[in-house]
Design a protein around this motif. Structure first.
Motif, PDB file in Angstrom:
ATOM      1  N   TYR A   1      14.515   8.310   4.727  1.00 20.79           N
ATOM      2  CA  TYR A   1      13.415   8.498   5.677  1.00 20.79           C
ATOM      3  C   TYR A   1      12.754   9.621   5.192  1.00 20.79           C
ATOM      4  O   TYR A   1      11.472   9.665   5.257  1.00 20.79           O
ATOM      5  CB  TYR A   1      13.976   9.028   6.977  1.00 20.79           C
ATOM      6  CG  TYR A   1      13.103   9.311   7.975  1.00 20.79           C
ATOM      7  CD1 TYR A   1      12.367   8.526   8.685  1.00 20.79           C
ATOM      8  CD2 TYR A   1      12.793  10.627   8.320  1.00 20.79           C
ATOM      9  CE1 TYR A   1      11.605   8.764   9.667  1.00 20.79           C
ATOM     10  CE2 TYR A   1      12.068  11.066   9.152  1.00 20.79           C
ATOM     11  CZ  TYR A   1      10.955  10.102   9.844  1.00 20.79           C
ATOM     12  OH  TYR A   1      10.380  10.448  10.698  1.00 20.79           O
ATOM     13  N   ALA A   2      13.321  10.726   4.682  1.00 23.25           N
ATOM     14  CA  ALA A   2      12.681  12.232   4.329  1.00 23.25           C
ATOM     15  C   ALA A   2      12.223  12.149   2.906  1.00 23.25           C
ATOM     16  O   ALA A   2      11.208  12.744   2.454  1.00 23.25           O
ATOM     17  CB  ALA A   2      13.331  13.247   4.834  1.00 23.25           C
TER      18      ALA A   2
ATOM     19  N   VAL B   1      11.164  17.257   7.836  1.00 24.12           N
ATOM     20  CA  VAL B   1      12.685  17.058   7.841  1.00 24.12           C
ATOM     21  C   VAL B   1      13.190  18.501   6.944  1.00 24.12           C
ATOM     22  O   VAL B   1      14.329  18.902   7.124  1.00 24.12           O
ATOM     23  CB  VAL B   1      13.223  15.737   6.943  1.00 24.12           C
ATOM     24  CG1 VAL B   1      14.615  15.775   6.616  1.00 24.12           C
ATOM     25  CG2 VAL B   1      12.996  14.637   7.932  1.00 24.12           C
ATOM     26  N   GLY B   2      12.567  18.624   5.821  1.00 27.02           N
ATOM     27  CA  GLY B   2      12.735  19.926   4.970  1.00 27.02           C
ATOM     28  C   GLY B   2      12.544  21.060   6.010  1.00 27.02           C
ATOM     29  O   GLY B   2      13.563  22.268   5.665  1.00 27.02           O
ATOM     30  N   GLY B   3      11.834  21.129   6.672  1.00 25.52           N
ATOM     31  CA  GLY B   3      11.593  22.592   7.739  1.00 25.52           C
ATOM     32  C   GLY B   3      12.807  22.423   8.743  1.00 25.52           C
ATOM     33  O   GLY B   3      13.247  23.607   8.978  1.00 25.52           O
ATOM     34  N   VAL B   4      13.180  21.346   9.169  1.00 31.51           N
ATOM     35  CA  VAL B   4      14.358  21.317   9.880  1.00 31.51           C
ATOM     36  C   VAL B   4      15.450  21.995   9.518  1.00 31.51           C
ATOM     37  O   VAL B   4      16.285  22.597   9.848  1.00 31.51           O
ATOM     38  CB  VAL B   4      14.689  20.213  10.868  1.00 31.51           C
ATOM     39  CG1 VAL B   4      15.915  19.987  11.532  1.00 31.51           C
ATOM     40  CG2 VAL B   4      13.430  19.492  11.693  1.00 31.51           C
TER      41      VAL B   4
ATOM     42  N   ARG C   1       6.763  13.319   6.754  1.00 34.49           N
ATOM     43  CA  ARG C   1       8.342  13.118   6.865  1.00 34.49           C
ATOM     44  C   ARG C   1       9.023  14.191   5.907  1.00 34.49           C
ATOM     45  O   ARG C   1       9.952  14.904   6.539  1.00 34.49           O
ATOM     46  CB  ARG C   1       8.793  11.956   6.496  1.00 34.49           C
ATOM     47  CG  ARG C   1       8.479  10.553   7.441  1.00 34.49           C
ATOM     48  CD  ARG C   1       8.948   9.481   7.033  1.00 34.49           C
ATOM     49  NE  ARG C   1       8.822   8.544   8.045  1.00 34.49           N
ATOM     50  CZ  ARG C   1       9.167   7.056   7.805  1.00 34.49           C
ATOM     51  NH1 ARG C   1       9.464   6.593   6.835  1.00 34.49           N
ATOM     52  NH2 ARG C   1       8.874   6.234   8.870  1.00 34.49           N
ATOM     53  N   ALA C   2       8.792  14.373   4.810  1.00 36.71           N
ATOM     54  CA  ALA C   2       9.668  15.511   3.892  1.00 36.71           C
ATOM     55  C   ALA C   2       9.233  16.926   4.259  1.00 36.71           C
ATOM     56  O   ALA C   2      10.309  17.639   4.435  1.00 36.71           O
ATOM     57  CB  ALA C   2       8.660  15.431   2.376  1.00 36.71           C
TER      58      ALA C   2
ATOM     59  N   PRO D   1       0.741  -1.266  -0.053  1.00 32.52           N
ATOM     60  CA  PRO D   1      -0.045  -0.157   0.190  1.00 32.52           C
ATOM     61  C   PRO D   1       1.126   1.235   0.093  1.00 32.52           C
ATOM     62  O   PRO D   1       1.869   1.436   0.550  1.00 32.52           O
ATOM     63  CB  PRO D   1      -0.721  -0.110   1.360  1.00 32.52           C
ATOM     64  CG  PRO D   1      -0.119  -1.039   2.214  1.00 32.52           C
ATOM     65  CD  PRO D   1       0.532  -2.076   1.283  1.00 32.52           C
ATOM     66  N   SER D   2       0.410   2.178  -0.677  1.00 36.80           N
ATOM     67  CA  SER D   2       1.108   3.608  -0.656  1.00 36.80           C
ATOM     68  C   SER D   2       0.950   4.317   0.581  1.00 36.80           C
ATOM     69  O   SER D   2      -0.228   4.281   0.976  1.00 36.80           O
ATOM     70  CB  SER D   2       0.621   4.476  -1.815  1.00 36.80           C
ATOM     71  OG  SER D   2       1.006   5.516  -2.123  1.00 36.80           O
ATOM     72  N   ARG D   3       1.984   5.016   0.856  1.00 36.21           N
ATOM     73  CA  ARG D   3       1.932   5.668   2.161  1.00 36.21           C
ATOM     74  C   ARG D   3       2.192   7.146   1.774  1.00 36.21           C
ATOM     75  O   ARG D   3       3.224   7.693   2.502  1.00 36.21           O
ATOM     76  CB  ARG D   3       2.811   5.053   3.152  1.00 36.21           C
ATOM     77  CG  ARG D   3       2.553   3.866   3.415  1.00 36.21           C
ATOM     78  CD  ARG D   3       3.623   3.209   4.582  1.00 36.21           C
ATOM     79  NE  ARG D   3       3.120   2.010   5.314  1.00 36.21           N
ATOM     80  CZ  ARG D   3       3.411   0.978   4.909  1.00 36.21           C
ATOM     81  NH1 ARG D   3       4.887   0.777   4.715  1.00 36.21           N
ATOM     82  NH2 ARG D   3       3.110  -0.480   5.444  1.00 36.21           N
TER      83      ARG D   3
END
Length: 152
Positions: free
Chosen positions: A86-87, A34-37, A30-31, A21-23
């Motif tokens: 992960y991201a 992580v991009g925000g951090v 997550r993107a 299944p697609s998540r």
């Protein structure tokens, strides 16, 4: 053992059954974080540059240089690949992702030598980004120049 051919409908059912299944929502979250951090780290570096009394012009340069250094270093020690797994897109959008796209092929092909390995492969991932980015920025500049001549 004789196998009977599978029909297109049967193949589609088999693919649907076997495909995980697609998540999408999880990947987007997550993107985003992580991009925000990474962007928050960039903003903190910019503020640090201002606190070090760098000029309005040199503080962003300081930020870019440090982020490129961090992205390249994390690529070299194998951490940025884990962040990317992960991201996803959250790790490739900021400037650190660009640093990763240049450093990763250089590290991977260093055994083939400086010319045929590093030199030939260093822009394998980043080359198209540079080519299309430079070309599109030139086109936008030309359009802007023409528009200014006609409307001003």
């Amino acid at each position: 053992m004789d196998r009977q051919p599978i029909s297109p409908e049967g193949y589609s059912r088999l693919v649907s059954k076997m495909t995980p299944p697609s998540r999408h929502l999880r990947g987007c979250v997550r993107a985003f974080w992580v991009g925000g951090v990474i962007c928050c780290i960039g903003q903190a570096l910019n503020l640090l540059g201002e606190a070090l009394h760098l000029t309005e012009l040199t503080a962003p340069m300081f930020t870019s240089v440090v982020l490129i250094f961090l992205g390249t270093t994390l690529t070299g020690i194998g951490v940025y690949d884990q962040i990317g797994r992960y991201a996803g897109a959250g790790s490739i959008v900021p400037i650190t992702g660009f640093a990763n796209s240049v450093a990763a092929p250089a590290i991977e092909y260093r055994r083939e030598g400086m010319v045929m390995g590093v030199g030939a492969r260093i822009f394998q991932l980043a080359g198209p980004v540079l080519a299309y980015g430079i070309t599109s920025s030139m086109l936008v500049g030309i359009i802007y120049w023409i528009a200014r001549m006609w409307f001003l």
